[in-house]
Design a protein around this motif. Sequence first.
Motif, PDB file in Angstrom:
ATOM      1  N   GLY A  25       0.817  -1.216   0.000  1.00 22.82           N
ATOM      2  CA  GLY A  25       0.000   0.000   0.000  1.00 22.82           C
ATOM      3  C   GLY A  25       0.850   1.264   0.000  1.00 22.82           C
ATOM      4  O   GLY A  25       0.349   2.377   0.164  1.00 22.82           O
ATOM      5  N   ARG A  26       2.139   1.057  -0.239  1.00 21.70           N
ATOM      6  CA  ARG A  26       3.045   2.195  -0.184  1.00 21.70           C
ATOM      7  C   ARG A  26       2.706   3.270  -1.222  1.00 21.70           C
ATOM      8  O   ARG A  26       2.749   4.473  -0.933  1.00 21.70           O
ATOM      9  CB  ARG A  26       4.452   1.686  -0.426  1.00 21.70           C
ATOM     10  CG  ARG A  26       5.411   2.803  -0.490  1.00 21.70           C
ATOM     11  CD  ARG A  26       6.742   2.315  -0.282  1.00 21.70           C
ATOM     12  NE  ARG A  26       7.605   3.454  -0.215  1.00 21.70           N
ATOM     13  CZ  ARG A  26       8.837   3.364   0.150  1.00 21.70           C
ATOM     14  NH1 ARG A  26       9.321   2.199   0.485  1.00 21.70           N
ATOM     15  NH2 ARG A  26       9.580   4.423   0.179  1.00 21.70           N
ATOM     16  N   VAL A  33       7.504  -1.153   8.616  1.00 20.54           N
ATOM     17  CA  VAL A  33       8.338   0.034   8.392  1.00 20.54           C
ATOM     18  C   VAL A  33       9.654  -0.383   7.730  1.00 20.54           C
ATOM     19  O   VAL A  33      10.098   0.234   6.757  1.00 20.54           O
ATOM     20  CB  VAL A  33       8.588   0.792   9.722  1.00 20.54           C
ATOM     21  CG1 VAL A  33       9.575   1.928   9.519  1.00 20.54           C
ATOM     22  CG2 VAL A  33       7.260   1.301  10.283  1.00 20.54           C
ATOM     23  N   GLU A  34      10.217  -1.455   8.210  1.00 22.02           N
ATOM     24  CA  GLU A  34      11.482  -1.904   7.604  1.00 22.02           C
ATOM     25  C   GLU A  34      11.248  -2.377   6.164  1.00 22.02           C
ATOM     26  O   GLU A  34      12.044  -2.119   5.261  1.00 22.02           O
ATOM     27  CB  GLU A  34      12.124  -3.025   8.421  1.00 22.02           C
ATOM     28  CG  GLU A  34      13.540  -3.263   7.930  1.00 22.02           C
ATOM     29  CD  GLU A  34      14.239  -4.483   8.496  1.00 22.02           C
ATOM     30  OE1 GLU A  34      15.467  -4.509   8.445  1.00 22.02           O
ATOM     31  OE2 GLU A  34      13.553  -5.415   8.965  1.00 22.02           O
ATOM     32  N   ARG A  35      10.159  -3.045   5.929  1.00 22.17           N
ATOM     33  CA  ARG A  35       9.862  -3.505   4.561  1.00 22.17           C
ATOM     34  C   ARG A  35       9.717  -2.301   3.623  1.00 22.17           C
ATOM     35  O   ARG A  35      10.167  -2.340   2.478  1.00 22.17           O
ATOM     36  CB  ARG A  35       8.599  -4.363   4.541  1.00 22.17           C
ATOM     37  CG  ARG A  35       8.818  -5.747   5.115  1.00 22.17           C
ATOM     38  CD  ARG A  35       7.515  -6.509   5.214  1.00 22.17           C
ATOM     39  NE  ARG A  35       7.642  -7.651   6.086  1.00 22.17           N
ATOM     40  CZ  ARG A  35       7.759  -8.929   5.691  1.00 22.17           C
ATOM     41  NH1 ARG A  35       7.743  -9.227   4.423  1.00 22.17           N
ATOM     42  NH2 ARG A  35       7.879  -9.899   6.570  1.00 22.17           N
ATOM     43  N   PHE A  36       9.074  -1.231   4.110  1.00 22.38           N
ATOM     44  CA  PHE A  36       8.954  -0.026   3.286  1.00 22.38           C
ATOM     45  C   PHE A  36      10.333   0.569   3.029  1.00 22.38           C
ATOM     46  O   PHE A  36      10.638   1.018   1.930  1.00 22.38           O
ATOM     47  CB  PHE A  36       8.045   0.991   3.977  1.00 22.38           C
ATOM     48  CG  PHE A  36       6.570   0.788   3.702  1.00 22.38           C
ATOM     49  CD1 PHE A  36       6.072  -0.442   3.316  1.00 22.38           C
ATOM     50  CD2 PHE A  36       5.667   1.831   3.830  1.00 22.38           C
ATOM     51  CE1 PHE A  36       4.725  -0.633   3.066  1.00 22.38           C
ATOM     52  CE2 PHE A  36       4.314   1.661   3.577  1.00 22.38           C
ATOM     53  CZ  PHE A  36       3.839   0.427   3.197  1.00 22.38           C
ATOM     54  N   ARG A  37      11.145   0.587   4.069  1.00 24.23           N
ATOM     55  CA  ARG A  37      12.472   1.185   3.918  1.00 24.23           C
ATOM     56  C   ARG A  37      13.304   0.410   2.896  1.00 24.23           C
ATOM     57  O   ARG A  37      14.059   0.983   2.109  1.00 24.23           O
ATOM     58  CB  ARG A  37      13.193   1.213   5.268  1.00 24.23           C
ATOM     59  CG  ARG A  37      14.505   1.976   5.247  1.00 24.23           C
ATOM     60  CD  ARG A  37      15.054   2.170   6.639  1.00 24.23           C
ATOM     61  NE  ARG A  37      15.479   0.924   7.255  1.00 24.23           N
ATOM     62  CZ  ARG A  37      16.614   0.299   6.980  1.00 24.23           C
ATOM     63  NH1 ARG A  37      17.451   0.794   6.089  1.00 24.23           N
ATOM     64  NH2 ARG A  37      16.920  -0.817   7.596  1.00 24.23           N
ATOM     65  N   LEU A  38      13.116  -0.904   2.904  1.00 24.82           N
ATOM     66  CA  LEU A  38      13.894  -1.744   1.994  1.00 24.82           C
ATOM     67  C   LEU A  38      13.242  -1.887   0.630  1.00 24.82           C
ATOM     68  O   LEU A  38      13.852  -2.424  -0.297  1.00 24.82           O
ATOM     69  CB  LEU A  38      14.071  -3.144   2.604  1.00 24.82           C
ATOM     70  CG  LEU A  38      14.810  -3.210   3.939  1.00 24.82           C
ATOM     71  CD1 LEU A  38      14.831  -4.635   4.458  1.00 24.82           C
ATOM     72  CD2 LEU A  38      16.230  -2.682   3.784  1.00 24.82           C
ATOM     73  N   ARG A  87       8.872 -11.911  10.232  1.00 21.19           N
ATOM     74  CA  ARG A  87       9.647 -10.728   9.826  1.00 21.19           C
ATOM     75  C   ARG A  87      10.563 -11.125   8.681  1.00 21.19           C
ATOM     76  O   ARG A  87      10.890 -12.291   8.532  1.00 21.19           O
ATOM     77  CB  ARG A  87      10.525 -10.254  10.984  1.00 21.19           C
ATOM     78  CG  ARG A  87       9.757  -9.748  12.159  1.00 21.19           C
ATOM     79  CD  ARG A  87      10.673  -9.435  13.334  1.00 21.19           C
ATOM     80  NE  ARG A  87       9.866  -8.801  14.356  1.00 21.19           N
ATOM     81  CZ  ARG A  87       9.631  -7.490  14.425  1.00 21.19           C
ATOM     82  NH1 ARG A  87      10.210  -6.664  13.573  1.00 21.19           N
ATOM     83  NH2 ARG A  87       8.853  -6.994  15.352  1.00 21.19           N
ATOM     84  N   LEU A  88      11.024 -10.119   7.943  1.00 24.11           N
ATOM     85  CA  LEU A  88      12.018 -10.382   6.906  1.00 24.11           C
ATOM     86  C   LEU A  88      13.290 -10.944   7.518  1.00 24.11           C
ATOM     87  O   LEU A  88      13.864 -11.889   7.031  1.00 24.11           O
ATOM     88  CB  LEU A  88      12.400  -9.074   6.212  1.00 24.11           C
ATOM     89  CG  LEU A  88      11.609  -8.614   5.016  1.00 24.11           C
ATOM     90  CD1 LEU A  88      12.187  -7.287   4.549  1.00 24.11           C
ATOM     91  CD2 LEU A  88      11.649  -9.629   3.892  1.00 24.11           C
ATOM     92  N   ARG A  89      13.690 -10.281   8.598  1.00 25.34           N
ATOM     93  CA  ARG A  89      14.922 -10.707   9.266  1.00 25.34           C
ATOM     94  C   ARG A  89      14.564 -11.077  10.687  1.00 25.34           C
ATOM     95  O   ARG A  89      14.084 -10.220  11.445  1.00 25.34           O
ATOM     96  CB  ARG A  89      15.949  -9.573   9.275  1.00 25.34           C
ATOM     97  CG  ARG A  89      16.371  -9.215   7.874  1.00 25.34           C
ATOM     98  CD  ARG A  89      17.531  -8.282   7.873  1.00 25.34           C
ATOM     99  NE  ARG A  89      17.152  -6.901   8.075  1.00 25.34           N
ATOM    100  CZ  ARG A  89      17.961  -5.879   7.831  1.00 25.34           C
ATOM    101  NH1 ARG A  89      19.170  -6.086   7.395  1.00 25.34           N
ATOM    102  NH2 ARG A  89      17.552  -4.641   8.027  1.00 25.34           N
ATOM    103  N   GLN A  90      14.733 -12.322  11.050  1.00 21.76           N
ATOM    104  CA  GLN A  90      14.377 -12.735  12.404  1.00 21.76           C
ATOM    105  C   GLN A  90      15.454 -12.264  13.378  1.00 21.76           C
ATOM    106  O   GLN A  90      16.578 -12.055  13.004  1.00 21.76           O
ATOM    107  CB  GLN A  90      14.241 -14.270  12.479  1.00 21.76           C
ATOM    108  CG  GLN A  90      13.132 -14.826  11.578  1.00 21.76           C
ATOM    109  CD  GLN A  90      11.728 -14.308  11.922  1.00 21.76           C
ATOM    110  OE1 GLN A  90      11.458 -13.923  13.049  1.00 21.76           O
ATOM    111  NE2 GLN A  90      10.843 -14.250  10.928  1.00 21.76           N
ATOM    112  N   GLY A  91      15.057 -12.148  14.650  1.00 20.00           N
ATOM    113  CA  GLY A  91      16.018 -11.812  15.706  1.00 20.00           C
ATOM    114  C   GLY A  91      16.210 -10.344  15.891  1.00 20.00           C
ATOM    115  O   GLY A  91      15.607  -9.532  15.240  1.00 20.00           O
TER     116      GLY A  91
END
Length: 387
Positions: free
Chosen positions: A324-325, A352-357, A383-387
């Motif tokens: 939806g960006r 937010v991180e997905r939008f940033r990336l 998440r894209l990146r776990q941890g």
Amino acid sequence: MYLTPFDLEPDIHVRFYGVGMTITPVASHLLAPARLGSLPLANRLVMAPMTRNRADSDGVPTALMAEYYAQRASAGLIIAEAATPNAVGRTYPDTAAVHRPAHVAGWRRVTDAVRAAGGGPMFLQIQHGGRVGHPDTSGLTPLAPSPVALPGTLHTPRGKQTAVVPREMTRADIDATVADFAAAARNALAAGFAGVEVHSANGYLLHQFLAASTNRRADAYGGSVDRRIRFVVEVVHAVADAIGPERTGLRVSPGNTVNGITEDDTDELYPALLAALADSGLAYLHIAFADPRRPLFGRLRALWPGTLIANPVLPTDRLPADGGRQQAERVLAAGADLVALGRPFLANPDLVERFRLGAPVNQVRDAYLMYVGGPTGYTDYPRLRQG
Ligand SMILES: Cc1cc2nc3c(=O)[nH]c(=O)nc-3n(C[C@H](O)[C@H](O)[C@H](O)COP(=O)(O)O)c2cc1C
């Protein structure tokens, strides 16, 4: 050449549904820090209020809810789901409340968890269901501006039931409800929220007063536009008097027909409501299902002197691949200050991180899981990146 901090970041390698991919971060106005009055926000993305039916049967927020909101702490602002200001305002089973000490303690657990996760401010949405309620859920006959039943059925602890005809609110009911909103707002602050959002959207009690289809009153609260907006204005003023206008937001959904509501004078109604509240110094106006291509959006933007949060209409039931960006950028360009998204945050704790990336988003897995208890379809989105 001018470089943003994002240009300096290296490409990032992630796995998405088992497939490896390389992503180059992108810079965006959407992700730039902003302010809501005196409150600093890490970005312009707002998590829209979403009822998830994970409170207990008394409306007390649970530890699972604290985990869910903490997972989404990177939103610039979180507007927590609808919470009822009294027993009769309850809509569905296991929805949240904010009128007893146990509710305040439960919400405190939520706001503490978000703060501990590094989150920004949270507002709590206060919602009275009006005719969207059932004696099997609240133990009470629902109250509404007029005795006009919700068409069809609604969920209760005993399964789907036909909606009942609500009792028309007396003047004393109106005054008591206004006072309950103010008390609920005080409770929200005691629970650690930075402010509250008065819910006047989506066919619930306040919207029922606004729309002539559900408001057939012949007294000072029904009839002309000026009379139909009166209850909403009184609630907003009472909340603003209780906790400060800078802590008070208002959500509307002009023209939305959800919960069987129909407005026949949307273009007069909302400009009149905004004109009545424009000088109140509120924290924000929040327009749900905002469509910047409709002339009304531009009119409301021009009429509202303060912060405008827009929740843009997404093109399809499925989330767009970009979450939806594009729609978010479009409402910002059309004059919104902040952008609220619902399902994209529901399915992506790290939106937010997905939008940033510029990374693709998870889809909502199973719409049924939106409104049932438990962690499945709630706190288990990857998440894209776990941890
Ligand atoms: C599961 C779910 C629960 C919702 N609950 C609320 C709510 O409590 N209060 C409210 O104002 N809107 C509620 N909404 C509407 C959302 O805030 C939002 O306006 C809607 O989902 C459209 O935005 P989206 O396309 O970004 O999801 C809910 C939506 C969903 C999907």
